[in-house]
Design a protein around this motif. Structure first.
Motif, PDB file in Angstrom:
ATOM      1  N   MET A   1       0.834  -1.188   0.000  1.00 52.89           N
ATOM      2  CA  MET A   1       0.000   0.000   0.000  1.00 52.89           C
ATOM      3  C   MET A   1       0.877   1.249   0.000  1.00 52.89           C
ATOM      4  N   GLU A   2       0.233   2.395  -0.175  1.00 55.46           N
ATOM      5  CA  GLU A   2       0.988   3.650  -0.160  1.00 55.46           C
ATOM      6  C   GLU A   2       0.106   4.760   0.385  1.00 55.46           C
ATOM      7  N   GLY A   3       0.689   5.558   1.291  1.00 56.58           N
ATOM      8  CA  GLY A   3       0.002   6.702   1.853  1.00 56.58           C
ATOM      9  C   GLY A   3       0.195   7.940   1.000  1.00 56.58           C
ATOM     10  N   LEU A   4      -0.156   9.084   1.563  1.00 52.96           N
ATOM     11  CA  LEU A   4       0.018  10.344   0.842  1.00 52.96           C
ATOM     12  C   LEU A   4       1.475  10.560   0.477  1.00 52.96           C
ATOM     13  N   TYR A   5       2.356  10.214   1.427  1.00 50.51           N
ATOM     14  CA  TYR A   5       3.794  10.296   1.182  1.00 50.51           C
ATOM     15  C   TYR A   5       4.431   8.949   1.504  1.00 50.51           C
ATOM     16  N   ARG A   6       5.632   8.747   0.998  1.00 48.77           N
ATOM     17  CA  ARG A   6       6.419   7.541   1.241  1.00 48.77           C
ATOM     18  C   ARG A   6       7.804   7.977   1.682  1.00 48.77           C
ATOM     19  N   MET A   7       8.422   7.242   2.618  1.00 49.39           N
ATOM     20  CA  MET A   7       9.769   7.594   3.059  1.00 49.39           C
ATOM     21  C   MET A   7      10.790   7.076   2.052  1.00 49.39           C
ATOM     22  N   ASP A   8      11.761   7.923   1.694  1.00 52.88           N
ATOM     23  CA  ASP A   8      12.764   7.519   0.717  1.00 52.88           C
ATOM     24  C   ASP A   8      13.997   6.930   1.394  1.00 52.88           C
ATOM     25  N   GLU A   9      15.085   6.770   0.643  1.00 55.44           N
ATOM     26  CA  GLU A   9      16.283   6.114   1.170  1.00 55.44           C
ATOM     27  C   GLU A   9      16.985   6.945   2.239  1.00 55.44           C
ATOM     28  N   ASN A  10      16.664   8.230   2.325  1.00 57.26           N
ATOM     29  CA  ASN A  10      17.246   9.102   3.346  1.00 57.26           C
ATOM     30  C   ASN A  10      16.275   9.383   4.491  1.00 57.26           C
ATOM     31  N   ASP A  11      15.178   8.636   4.526  1.00 54.64           N
ATOM     32  CA  ASP A  11      14.111   8.839   5.503  1.00 54.64           C
ATOM     33  C   ASP A  11      13.511  10.237   5.410  1.00 54.64           C
ATOM     34  N   ASP A  12      13.452  10.739   4.182  1.00 54.44           N
ATOM     35  CA  ASP A  12      12.737  11.983   3.901  1.00 54.44           C
ATOM     36  C   ASP A  12      11.431  11.642   3.199  1.00 54.44           C
ATOM     37  N   PRO A  13      10.344  12.349   3.525  1.00 49.40           N
ATOM     38  CA  PRO A  13       9.078  12.059   2.853  1.00 49.40           C
ATOM     39  C   PRO A  13       9.109  12.475   1.384  1.00 49.40           C
ATOM     40  N   THR A  14       8.688  11.572   0.521  1.00 54.31           N
ATOM     41  CA  THR A  14       8.626  11.839  -0.913  1.00 54.31           C
ATOM     42  C   THR A  14       7.197  11.573  -1.378  1.00 54.31           C
ATOM     43  N   PRO A  15       6.695  12.308  -2.364  1.00 48.75           N
ATOM     44  CA  PRO A  15       5.297  12.146  -2.768  1.00 48.75           C
ATOM     45  C   PRO A  15       4.927  10.710  -3.117  1.00 48.75           C
ATOM     46  N   GLY A  16       3.775  10.308  -2.631  1.00 45.47           N
ATOM     47  CA  GLY A  16       3.231   8.990  -2.922  1.00 45.47           C
ATOM     48  C   GLY A  16       1.906   9.155  -3.622  1.00 45.47           C
ATOM     49  N   MET A  17       0.799   8.874  -2.908  1.00 54.22           N
ATOM     50  CA  MET A  17      -0.514   9.103  -3.488  1.00 54.22           C
ATOM     51  C   MET A  17      -0.800  10.595  -3.663  1.00 54.22           C
ATOM     52  N   ALA A  18      -0.059  11.434  -2.946  1.00 55.40           N
ATOM     53  CA  ALA A  18      -0.180  12.885  -3.122  1.00 55.40           C
ATOM     54  C   ALA A  18       0.929  13.370  -4.052  1.00 55.40           C
ATOM     55  N   GLU A  19       0.550  14.147  -5.050  1.00 58.93           N
ATOM     56  CA  GLU A  19       1.551  14.725  -5.956  1.00 58.93           C
ATOM     57  C   GLU A  19       2.341  15.826  -5.254  1.00 58.93           C
ATOM     58  N   ASP A  20       1.646  16.578  -4.442  1.00 56.23           N
ATOM     59  CA  ASP A  20       2.304  17.647  -3.689  1.00 56.23           C
ATOM     60  C   ASP A  20       1.394  18.077  -2.543  1.00 56.23           C
ATOM     61  N   VAL A  21       1.889  19.043  -1.745  1.00 58.89           N
ATOM     62  CA  VAL A  21       1.134  19.529  -0.601  1.00 58.89           C
ATOM     63  C   VAL A  21       1.397  21.009  -0.412  1.00 58.89           C
ATOM     64  N   ASP A  22       0.376  21.729   0.014  1.00 58.97           N
ATOM     65  CA  ASP A  22       0.519  23.126   0.393  1.00 58.97           C
ATOM     66  C   ASP A  22       0.333  23.211   1.901  1.00 58.97           C
ATOM     67  N   ILE A  23       1.307  23.800   2.596  1.00 60.35           N
ATOM     68  CA  ILE A  23       1.253  23.911   4.057  1.00 60.35           C
ATOM     69  C   ILE A  23       1.085  25.373   4.421  1.00 60.35           C
ATOM     70  N   SER A  24       0.091  25.677   5.235  1.00 63.98           N
ATOM     71  CA  SER A  24      -0.169  27.063   5.629  1.00 63.98           C
ATOM     72  C   SER A  24       1.000  27.631   6.430  1.00 63.98           C
TER      73      SER A  24
END
Length: 554
Positions: free
Chosen positions: A80-103
């Motif tokens: 399965m995959e969430g909105l984001y997925r952790m990459d090889e550096n344990d940084d979140p990378t886009p998964g089911m979400a293409e991008d995000v806007d944070i207020s």
């Protein structure tokens, strides 16, 4: 884990997976490990893309609402995959979400769901799948043990505790491609948290059709990740195959991953040497045999194993008795002699080299070590505790995993306690992983050997385990000052004060021996040199196979 999680963590052999934590807790790291060798190269491999791995226990559940252990979360992370997925550096990378806007205030996240993302049955993945899935975790009727991890979301805790409404939870599908999430306080770790198992989406129609059977078999599970299950034989193993419907299928090189459930480390080594599996964990007696091999490697992980005490037991409700137990056994001997795989003795709750604070220093630097092996002090505490109880003997049942290494650790601790604490009698009760989790969840234990891996990169993932009536506070220890510190930290917008609250809370847990930390897990393993790019995570699920491949196999 429960990384978490719980997370199936075991006692440190990991048959190269995680069967010793309960979520990101609870697995049994005394099994076999499937971690990463960290190497890789460009290009498309010509070899058959089949990876053969070991696991220390069966999958308890693939229902994201109910999963609590690291075995389940590892599988969920790959099918399965969430909105984001952790990459090889344990940084979140886009998964089911293409991008995000944070207020600007860090309280509102607006996710854009990826167009073209589909479930394995061909239906599109939509924002509603996340709103529905997350709210099902929070639904008090479902009894999700991991609902608390969503408390950072506005209205989540109120709904989960029956004091609020489902519609008041700050998760809204604005339209099919837009998901809005509102938080109670800024949380730098939140993007990474969306990759964790309980934050996976749920297709509402499929979930309602399957009901209680969801995630219990191949046929009752649906997938939106890099792989999908093709077969699953209880207590034997399972097979993942590439999910051709996955949005990023071109990046997935492996065609097949076979998992075999094996509890004995020597059996795993035999399979490895015969070429039947590509990775295996090692116990101490095998480390010396293989440490000069090019296939050998070790790693220290931010995963903690500890003794948990049930305060319903009169003796264990006594702080002097708990403190005495914590100081009466040699933790270094367990790490350095019994395990000898890179594990280190722990006199702390939040692991070393896991997370840094606002000042850039390791969280571990604040409290250092608290408690630990000291027989003279243990005996003084023991005598004081016995006097308070009005007895000269204590009999305890010690709940343990059924793996080989867990048995060795359990016997060692039993021997140390009975030798150093006059009048102590310990009876060991070894149970298969699933049975052990059920007994702990029901509070049907006296003292148990447990493990916890982080679900996200923040001290809170360890410290808030022990809030009063928390789902993983299975020993039911309670302290009002501790609870107040956790509540303050969860609502604080002052990073330095939050850090201080978490450190003070950890200190209370350790000074009162709510638990007795045993060791921070390391693992020694053998990996075939042709296995490339398995990603090993420090928190959340243990492993990602999305980028793995077989290259150079003769």
């Amino acid at each position: 884990m429960n990384k978490k999680k719980g997370f199936a963590l075991a006692t440190s052999v990991t048959l190269i997976s995680s069967a010793f934590l309960a979520a990101c807790s609870g697995g049994d790291d005394t099994t076999t490990d499937t971690g990463s060798n960290g190497s890789g190269s460009e290009g498309t491999p010509d070899e058959a893309q089949v990876l053969n791995l070991l696991e220390g226990s069966d999958i308890p559940s693939l229902n994201p609402t109910l999963a609590t252990d690291s075995v389940s979360f590892n599988v969920l992370n790959n099918v399965m995959e969430g909105l984001y997925r952790m990459d090889e550096n344990d940084d979140p990378t886009p998964g089911m979400a293409e991008d995000v806007d944070i207020s600007e205030d860090g309280l509102t996240y607006t996710f854009k769901i990826r167009e073209g993302a589909t479930w394995s049955n061909g239906e599109p993945v939509t924002a509603n799948d996340f709103e529905y899935g997350w709210k099902e975790v929070l639904n008090p009727d479902n009894g999700s043990q991991y609902a608390y991890v969503m408390s950072v979301i506005e209205g989540a805790e109120a709904y989960n505790t029956g004091e609020g409404e489902r519609d008041a939870v700050g998760v809204t599908a604005v339209d099919e491609q837009t998901l809005e999430v509102k938080l109670t306080a800024p949380a730098d770790y939140f993007l990474g948290l969306t990759s964790f198992g309980v934050f996976m989406p749920k297709l509402e129609s499929f979930d309602q059709e399957q009901g209680e059977n969801l995630g219990t078999s191949v046929e009752t599970t649906i997938y939106n990740g890099p792989f999908k299950l093709e077969s699953w034989e209880r207590e034997q193993g399972w097979k993942m195959v590439k999910n051709e419907e996955y949005w990023d299928a071109e990046a997935v090189k492996l065609e097949e991953i076979n998992f075999r459930v094996v509890k004995e480390v020597q059996t795993g080594v035999n399979l490895y040497e015969n070429g039947d599996v590509d990775r295996t964990g090692l116990t101490s007696e095998l480390v010396a045999q293989f440490q000069d091999s090019e296939d050998f490697s070790t790693v220290v992980e931010p995963t903690l194993f500890y003794l948990q005490f049930n305060s319903a037991v009169e003796a264990l409700d006594n702080q002097n008795i708990r403190n005495a137990i914590d100081r009466a056994y040699d933790k270094a001997a367990i790490s350095e002699t019994l395990l000898a795989n890179g594990s280190i003795p722990a006199n702390y709750l939040v692991p070393k080299d896991f997370v840094t604070g606002p000042d850039g220093n390791d969280f571990r630097d604040i409290n250092g070590d608290i408690g630990g092996y000291n027989v003279e002090e243990a005996q003084q505490l023991w005598e004081a505790g016995l006097e308070e109880l009005g007895t000269d003997t204590v009999e305890l049942e010690f709940l343990n995993y059924d793996s080989e290494v867990a048995k060795q650790i359990g016997e060692f601790i039993k021997g140390e306690l009975e030798k150093n604490l006059e009048g102590m009698t310990v009876t060991i009760k070894q149970q298969p992983f699933n049975n052990k989790l059920e007994l702990e969840s029901a509070g049907d234990f006296e003292m148990s050997f447990a493990g916890w891996g982080p679900d996200y990169q923040d001290p809170m993932t360890f410290v808030d385990l022990f809030v009063t009536d928390g789902p993983y506070n299975r020993g039911k220890w309670s302290n009002e000052e501790f609870d107040a510190l956790i509540e303050s930290a969860k609502s604080s917008t002052d990073a330095e004060q939050r850090w201080a609250d978490l450190a003070a809370a950890e200190k209370i847990v350790l000074e009162e021996s709510a638990i007795s930390p045993v060791y921070q897990r390391g693992s020694a393993r053998l990996t075939k040199p042709y296995v490339k790019d398995i990603v090993e995570h420090a928190f959340g699920a243990d492993y990602s196979y999305k980028w793995a491949s077989i290259e150079g196999k003769e």
